[in-house]
Design a protein around this motif. Structure first.
Motif, PDB file in Angstrom:
ATOM      1  N   GLY A   9       0.830  -1.195   0.000  1.00 46.84           N
ATOM      2  CA  GLY A   9       0.000   0.000   0.000  1.00 46.84           C
ATOM      3  C   GLY A   9       0.866   1.246   0.000  1.00 46.84           C
ATOM      4  N   TRP A  10       0.220   2.387   0.006  1.00 45.57           N
ATOM      5  CA  TRP A  10       0.911   3.666  -0.055  1.00 45.57           C
ATOM      6  C   TRP A  10       0.609   4.452   1.204  1.00 45.57           C
ATOM      7  CZ3 TRP A  10       4.086   3.817  -4.102  1.00 45.57           C
ATOM      8  CH2 TRP A  10       3.798   2.983  -5.169  1.00 45.57           C
ATOM      9  N   LYS A  11       1.585   5.202   1.673  1.00 46.45           N
ATOM     10  CA  LYS A  11       1.392   6.022   2.872  1.00 46.45           C
ATOM     11  C   LYS A  11       0.366   7.123   2.616  1.00 46.45           C
ATOM     12  CE  LYS A  11       5.824   5.160   4.988  1.00 46.45           C
ATOM     13  NZ  LYS A  11       7.104   5.688   5.410  1.00 46.45           N
ATOM     14  N   ASN A  12       0.506   7.807   1.505  1.00 44.99           N
ATOM     15  CA  ASN A  12      -0.414   8.886   1.157  1.00 44.99           C
ATOM     16  C   ASN A  12      -1.402   8.338   0.123  1.00 44.99           C
ATOM     17  OD1 ASN A  12      -1.769  11.161   0.357  1.00 44.99           O
ATOM     18  ND2 ASN A  12       0.075  12.355  -0.114  1.00 44.99           N
ATOM     19  N   GLU A 174       1.922 -17.599  -6.209  1.00 45.92           N
ATOM     20  CA  GLU A 174       0.673 -17.352  -5.491  1.00 45.92           C
ATOM     21  C   GLU A 174       0.778 -16.130  -4.582  1.00 45.92           C
ATOM     22  OE1 GLU A 174      -2.111 -19.511  -2.123  1.00 45.92           O
ATOM     23  OE2 GLU A 174      -0.856 -20.775  -3.394  1.00 45.92           O
ATOM     24  N   VAL A 175       1.861 -16.034  -3.841  1.00 45.56           N
ATOM     25  CA  VAL A 175       2.059 -14.874  -2.970  1.00 45.56           C
ATOM     26  C   VAL A 175       2.274 -13.617  -3.805  1.00 45.56           C
ATOM     27  CG1 VAL A 175       3.542 -13.868  -1.179  1.00 45.56           C
ATOM     28  CG2 VAL A 175       2.951 -16.299  -1.084  1.00 45.56           C
ATOM     29  N   PHE A 176       3.015 -13.750  -4.884  1.00 44.14           N
ATOM     30  CA  PHE A 176       3.286 -12.606  -5.754  1.00 44.14           C
ATOM     31  C   PHE A 176       2.008 -12.035  -6.344  1.00 44.14           C
ATOM     32  CE2 PHE A 176       4.183 -10.955 -10.058  1.00 44.14           C
ATOM     33  CZ  PHE A 176       4.960  -9.858  -9.709  1.00 44.14           C
ATOM     34  N   VAL A 177       1.148 -12.878  -6.886  1.00 43.03           N
ATOM     35  CA  VAL A 177      -0.074 -12.381  -7.530  1.00 43.03           C
ATOM     36  C   VAL A 177      -0.985 -11.710  -6.501  1.00 43.03           C
ATOM     37  CG1 VAL A 177      -1.543 -14.449  -7.469  1.00 43.03           C
ATOM     38  CG2 VAL A 177      -1.721 -12.878  -9.377  1.00 43.03           C
ATOM     39  N   LYS A 178      -1.053 -12.238  -5.295  1.00 39.85           N
ATOM     40  CA  LYS A 178      -1.856 -11.597  -4.246  1.00 39.85           C
ATOM     41  C   LYS A 178      -1.276 -10.230  -3.884  1.00 39.85           C
ATOM     42  CE  LYS A 178      -3.623 -15.812  -2.140  1.00 39.85           C
ATOM     43  NZ  LYS A 178      -3.550 -16.729  -0.978  1.00 39.85           N
ATOM     44  N   SER A 179       0.038 -10.174  -3.731  1.00 40.00           N
ATOM     45  CA  SER A 179       0.694  -8.904  -3.400  1.00 40.00           C
ATOM     46  C   SER A 179       0.529  -7.888  -4.525  1.00 40.00           C
ATOM     47  CB  SER A 179       2.184  -9.134  -3.130  1.00 40.00           C
ATOM     48  OG  SER A 179       2.363 -10.002  -2.051  1.00 40.00           O
ATOM     49  N   MET A 180       0.694  -8.344  -5.750  1.00 40.86           N
ATOM     50  CA  MET A 180       0.559  -7.453  -6.902  1.00 40.86           C
ATOM     51  C   MET A 180      -0.877  -6.934  -7.022  1.00 40.86           C
ATOM     52  SD  MET A 180       1.604  -8.162 -10.838  1.00 40.86           S
ATOM     53  CE  MET A 180       1.240  -6.975 -12.105  1.00 40.86           C
ATOM     54  N   ASP A 181      -1.850  -7.799  -6.811  1.00 41.36           N
ATOM     55  CA  ASP A 181      -3.255  -7.377  -6.883  1.00 41.36           C
ATOM     56  C   ASP A 181      -3.572  -6.334  -5.819  1.00 41.36           C
ATOM     57  OD1 ASP A 181      -3.746  -8.960  -9.082  1.00 41.36           O
ATOM     58  OD2 ASP A 181      -4.768 -10.550  -7.962  1.00 41.36           O
ATOM     59  N   LYS A 182      -3.055  -6.513  -4.610  1.00 39.09           N
ATOM     60  CA  LYS A 182      -3.271  -5.518  -3.546  1.00 39.09           C
ATOM     61  C   LYS A 182      -2.622  -4.190  -3.920  1.00 39.09           C
ATOM     62  CE  LYS A 182      -3.550  -8.679   0.382  1.00 39.09           C
ATOM     63  NZ  LYS A 182      -2.849  -9.138   1.596  1.00 39.09           N
ATOM     64  N   LEU A 183      -1.409  -4.261  -4.448  1.00 37.17           N
ATOM     65  CA  LEU A 183      -0.713  -3.043  -4.852  1.00 37.17           C
ATOM     66  C   LEU A 183      -1.462  -2.360  -6.004  1.00 37.17           C
ATOM     67  CD1 LEU A 183       1.838  -1.318  -4.356  1.00 37.17           C
ATOM     68  CD2 LEU A 183       2.966  -2.699  -6.116  1.00 37.17           C
ATOM     69  N   LYS A 184      -1.971  -3.138  -6.945  1.00 37.14           N
ATOM     70  CA  LYS A 184      -2.742  -2.573  -8.059  1.00 37.14           C
ATOM     71  C   LYS A 184      -3.986  -1.838  -7.538  1.00 37.14           C
ATOM     72  CE  LYS A 184      -3.748  -4.995 -11.712  1.00 37.14           C
ATOM     73  NZ  LYS A 184      -4.103  -6.131 -12.576  1.00 37.14           N
ATOM     74  N   ARG A 185      -4.704  -2.486  -6.632  1.00 32.59           N
ATOM     75  CA  ARG A 185      -5.917  -1.850  -6.093  1.00 32.59           C
ATOM     76  C   ARG A 185      -5.590  -0.554  -5.377  1.00 32.59           C
ATOM     77  NH1 ARG A 185      -7.250  -7.137  -5.095  1.00 32.59           N
ATOM     78  NH2 ARG A 185      -6.587  -7.062  -2.937  1.00 32.59           N
ATOM     79  N   SER A 186      -4.521  -0.559  -4.569  1.00 36.28           N
ATOM     80  CA  SER A 186      -4.186   0.661  -3.824  1.00 36.28           C
ATOM     81  C   SER A 186      -3.564   1.731  -4.728  1.00 36.28           C
ATOM     82  CB  SER A 186      -3.218   0.328  -2.668  1.00 36.28           C
ATOM     83  OG  SER A 186      -1.948  -0.018  -3.140  1.00 36.28           O
ATOM     84  N   SER A 187      -3.139   1.328  -5.934  1.00 38.46           N
ATOM     85  CA  SER A 187      -2.549   2.276  -6.881  1.00 38.46           C
ATOM     86  C   SER A 187      -3.561   2.786  -7.891  1.00 38.46           C
ATOM     87  CB  SER A 187      -1.399   1.596  -7.646  1.00 38.46           C
ATOM     88  OG  SER A 187      -0.420   1.137  -6.778  1.00 38.46           O
ATOM     89  N   GLY A 188      -4.673   2.104  -8.028  1.00 36.11           N
ATOM     90  CA  GLY A 188      -5.691   2.497  -8.988  1.00 36.11           C
ATOM     91  C   GLY A 188      -5.471   1.948 -10.384  1.00 36.11           C
ATOM     92  N   PHE A 189      -4.677   0.912 -10.524  1.00 34.43           N
ATOM     93  CA  PHE A 189      -4.446   0.320 -11.854  1.00 34.43           C
ATOM     94  C   PHE A 189      -5.315  -0.871 -12.081  1.00 34.43           C
ATOM     95  CE2 PHE A 189      -0.463   2.642 -11.273  1.00 34.43           C
ATOM     96  CZ  PHE A 189      -0.420   3.337 -12.443  1.00 34.43           C
TER      97      PHE A 189
END
Length: 189
Positions: A9-12, A174-189
């Motif tokens: 996730g992102w701080k801001n 499996e861990v990578f895709v979950k982490s990437m999906d969370k990062l995508k959601r918090s980034s708006g991609f």
């Protein structure tokens, strides 16, 4: 496999995240997971004879995850964005690799070696299957074969290809895709 703490996730949260920032954050995830995968092989009693061998294994996992990221982002980005994303991801992964390899071995690898290796692996992985957002057997076999090349085929390490194909490769993905999906959601991609 031992779990690595990965920030997704992102701080801001109120500001817009650029594609380059997303790629940079993803490169950190790729690095941490690749390092963790190499550590896991050691914990499973596979033998690393030296740091160059360990770095080669880490690089192979890193290249595998970079290619998976490209496949996972294929439908989300247009051609120009995808090129921009992959260039930023490759440069940041290269930076992580070079900084750490310099620290570990005391000498940096030639600057273009990582990029040359990346281009070769991306071409090799492009010829493998990736369906339903997951690497196919042939992609995992290629990953295992490349790691086997670094590990060698002595009495202990000859089974590393099976470990990578059947256990570590699917687990890291499996861990990578979950982490990437969370990062995508918090980034708006």
């Amino acid at each position: 496999m031992e779990k690595a703490r990965i920030r997704t996730g992102w701080k801001n949260r109120s500001r817009e995240i650029t594609l380059e920032e997303f790629a940079n954050a993803l490169s950190s995830i790729c690095w941490r997971m690749s390092l963790n995968a190499a550590r896991n092989l050691h914990q499973q009693d596979f033998i690393f004879e030296n740091d160059h061998q360990r770095l080669g294994v880490i690089r192979e996992y890193l290249l595998f995850l970079m290619h998976c990221a490209d496949r996972l982002m294929f439908d989300a980005l247009d051609r120009a964005q995808r090129g921009q994303f992959m260039q930023a991801l490759a440069q940041d992964c290269r930076r992580h690799y070079r900084e750490n390899s310099t620290e570990i071995t005391g000498g940096a690898e030639r600057g273009d070696t990582f990029i040359e290796q990346t281009n070769r692996r991306m071409d090799e992985y492009a010829a493998t299957t990736f369906r339903d957002r997951a690497p196919g057997y042939d992609m995992l076999r290629l990953l295992g074969a490349r790691i086997q090349e670094y590990m060698g085929e002595d009495q202990t390490n000859r089974w590393v290809i099976d470990q990578v194909m059947d256990i570590d490769g699917p687990e890291i993905f499996e861990v990578f895709v979950k982490s990437m999906d969370k990062l995508k959601r918090s980034s708006g991609f």
